[in-house]
Design a protein around this motif. Structure first.
Motif, mmCIF file in Angstrom:
data_model
loop_
_atom_site.group_PDB
_atom_site.id
_atom_site.type_symbol
_atom_site.label_atom_id
_atom_site.label_comp_id
_atom_site.label_asym_id
_atom_site.label_seq_id
_atom_site.Cartn_x
_atom_site.Cartn_y
_atom_site.Cartn_z
ATOM 1 N N THR A 42 -4.926 -2.073 11.969
ATOM 2 C CA THR A 42 -5.195 -1.861 10.549
ATOM 3 C C THR A 42 -5.955 -0.542 10.371
ATOM 4 O O THR A 42 -6.809 -0.191 11.183
ATOM 5 C CB THR A 42 -6.038 -3.027 9.997
ATOM 6 O OG1 THR A 42 -5.394 -4.254 10.356
ATOM 7 C CG2 THR A 42 -6.186 -2.940 8.495
ATOM 8 N N HIS A 43 -5.635 0.169 9.303
ATOM 9 C CA HIS A 43 -6.302 1.441 9.014
ATOM 10 C C HIS A 43 -6.525 1.546 7.507
ATOM 11 O O HIS A 43 -6.146 0.664 6.742
ATOM 12 C CB HIS A 43 -5.482 2.620 9.552
ATOM 13 C CG HIS A 43 -4.047 2.573 9.124
ATOM 14 N ND1 HIS A 43 -3.601 3.084 7.937
ATOM 15 C CD2 HIS A 43 -2.958 2.033 9.741
ATOM 16 C CE1 HIS A 43 -2.302 2.898 7.827
ATOM 17 N NE2 HIS A 43 -1.889 2.252 8.912
ATOM 18 N N GLN A 44 -7.160 2.634 7.073
ATOM 19 C CA GLN A 44 -7.514 2.797 5.657
ATOM 20 C C GLN A 44 -6.325 2.719 4.723
ATOM 21 O O GLN A 44 -6.463 2.297 3.579
ATOM 22 C CB GLN A 44 -8.208 4.150 5.427
ATOM 23 C CG GLN A 44 -9.684 4.093 5.689
ATOM 24 C CD GLN A 44 -10.328 5.426 5.316
ATOM 25 O OE1 GLN A 44 -9.791 6.473 5.625
ATOM 26 N NE2 GLN A 44 -11.459 5.358 4.642
ATOM 27 N N GLU A 45 -5.171 3.130 5.183
ATOM 28 C CA GLU A 45 -4.008 3.155 4.313
ATOM 29 C C GLU A 45 -3.087 1.943 4.499
ATOM 30 O O GLU A 45 -1.957 1.949 4.023
ATOM 31 C CB GLU A 45 -3.239 4.459 4.526
ATOM 32 C CG GLU A 45 -4.070 5.666 4.121
ATOM 33 C CD GLU A 45 -3.360 6.985 4.389
ATOM 34 O OE1 GLU A 45 -2.234 6.978 4.933
ATOM 35 O OE2 GLU A 45 -3.931 8.023 4.053
ATOM 36 N N SER A 46 -3.558 0.910 5.163
ATOM 37 C CA SER A 46 -2.753 -0.309 5.325
ATOM 38 C C SER A 46 -2.497 -0.901 3.940
ATOM 39 O O SER A 46 -3.415 -1.007 3.126
ATOM 40 C CB SER A 46 -3.492 -1.325 6.205
ATOM 41 O OG SER A 46 -3.592 -0.841 7.530
ATOM 42 N N GLY A 48 -2.416 -2.751 0.789
ATOM 43 C CA GLY A 48 -3.293 -3.756 0.203
ATOM 44 C C GLY A 48 -4.490 -4.106 1.082
ATOM 45 O O GLY A 48 -5.133 -5.122 0.884
ATOM 46 N N HIS A 49 -4.757 -3.289 2.075
ATOM 47 C CA HIS A 49 -5.840 -3.516 3.047
ATOM 48 C C HIS A 49 -5.641 -4.801 3.845
ATOM 49 O O HIS A 49 -6.586 -5.433 4.283
ATOM 50 C CB HIS A 49 -7.220 -3.506 2.372
ATOM 51 C CG HIS A 49 -7.542 -2.188 1.755
ATOM 52 N ND1 HIS A 49 -7.889 -1.089 2.479
ATOM 53 C CD2 HIS A 49 -7.517 -1.788 0.454
ATOM 54 C CE1 HIS A 49 -8.101 -0.064 1.675
ATOM 55 N NE2 HIS A 49 -7.861 -0.467 0.421
ATOM 56 N N TRP A 50 -4.372 -5.163 3.997
ATOM 57 C CA TRP A 50 -4.034 -6.323 4.823
ATOM 58 C C TRP A 50 -4.002 -5.903 6.284
ATOM 59 O O TRP A 50 -3.616 -4.784 6.618
ATOM 60 C CB TRP A 50 -2.667 -6.887 4.433
ATOM 61 C CG TRP A 50 -2.722 -7.688 3.174
ATOM 62 C CD1 TRP A 50 -2.447 -7.248 1.909
ATOM 63 C CD2 TRP A 50 -3.090 -9.055 3.053
ATOM 64 N NE1 TRP A 50 -2.615 -8.250 1.003
ATOM 65 C CE2 TRP A 50 -3.009 -9.395 1.685
ATOM 66 C CE3 TRP A 50 -3.469 -10.038 3.948
ATOM 67 C CZ2 TRP A 50 -3.294 -10.653 1.200
ATOM 68 C CZ3 TRP A 50 -3.748 -11.301 3.467
ATOM 69 C CH2 TRP A 50 -3.665 -11.581 2.111
ATOM 70 N N ARG A 51 -4.382 -6.807 7.132
ATOM 71 C CA ARG A 51 -4.379 -6.543 8.570
ATOM 72 C C ARG A 51 -2.962 -6.258 9.041
ATOM 73 O O ARG A 51 -2.000 -6.897 8.612
ATOM 74 C CB ARG A 51 -4.936 -7.756 9.322
ATOM 75 C CG ARG A 51 -4.910 -7.576 10.834
ATOM 76 C CD ARG A 51 -5.512 -8.728 11.554
ATOM 77 N NE ARG A 51 -4.634 -9.902 11.403
ATOM 78 C CZ ARG A 51 -4.810 -11.039 12.021
ATOM 79 N NH1 ARG A 51 -5.840 -11.203 12.816
ATOM 80 N NH2 ARG A 51 -3.986 -12.045 11.842
ATOM 81 N N GLU A 52 -2.843 -5.312 9.981
ATOM 82 C CA GLU A 52 -1.581 -5.001 10.632
ATOM 83 C C GLU A 52 -1.747 -5.239 12.122
ATOM 84 O O GLU A 52 -2.799 -4.931 12.687
ATOM 85 C CB GLU A 52 -1.191 -3.542 10.390
ATOM 86 C CG GLU A 52 -0.890 -3.225 8.932
ATOM 87 C CD GLU A 52 -0.468 -1.777 8.740
ATOM 88 O OE1 GLU A 52 0.310 -1.263 9.576
ATOM 89 O OE2 GLU A 52 -0.921 -1.164 7.766
#
Length: 137
Positions: A42-46, A48-52
């Motif tokens: 996960t990063h700042q541009e994910s 909706g700020h959902w975990r990747e």
């Protein structure tokens, strides 16, 4: 898949290091659990700020557990020696109508218990120490 008898789920060990698998003691209960760790990317541009998560990147492991009674002195001695020596041996789990899982495991927990009016029994846990192979039934 139809219901299966628990007694047909077998735990076996390569007792001589040459591929001769023998059933371990008189196990009354046993289980096989697979685990897979995740790798969070996960990063700042994910969105909706959902975990990747990164597919296929985590560490996989398996845990075998069992409880029962020893059928003879030889099986008792084999398991005790593997535990106290910290041995990593090849073990198998035979799952009826599914197949056989084979891989290297180390005994990580070994416990004896008993009642004053019953037999001595044991519990053990094994953790995977390498890749697990699967052969379909």
């Amino acid at each position: 898949m139809a219901a299966q008898k628990g007694k047909d789920l077998l735990l076996k060990v390569d007792s001589d290091g040459l591929g001769s698998f023998v059933t371990v003691a008189g196990l009354r209960t046993r289980s096989l659990v697979f685990n897979a760790e995740t790798v969070d990317v996960t990063h700042q541009e994910s969105a909706g700020h959902w975990r990747e998560l990164l597919a296929g990147a985590g560490v996989k492991s398996a845990r075998l557990t069992g409880a029962g009674i020893f059928k003879d002195e030889a099986s008792d001695e084999t398991v005790r020696a593997y535990f106290f020596n910290g041995s990593i041996r090849s073990w198998q789990v035979v799952i009826p109508d599914l197949g056989t899982m084979t891989g290297l495991f180390q005994i990580t927990s070994f416990e004896f218990n008993g009642r004053h009016d019953g037999e001595v029994n044991f519990e053990l846990s094994l953790e995977s120490a390498g890749e697990i192979d699967f052969a379909a039934a």
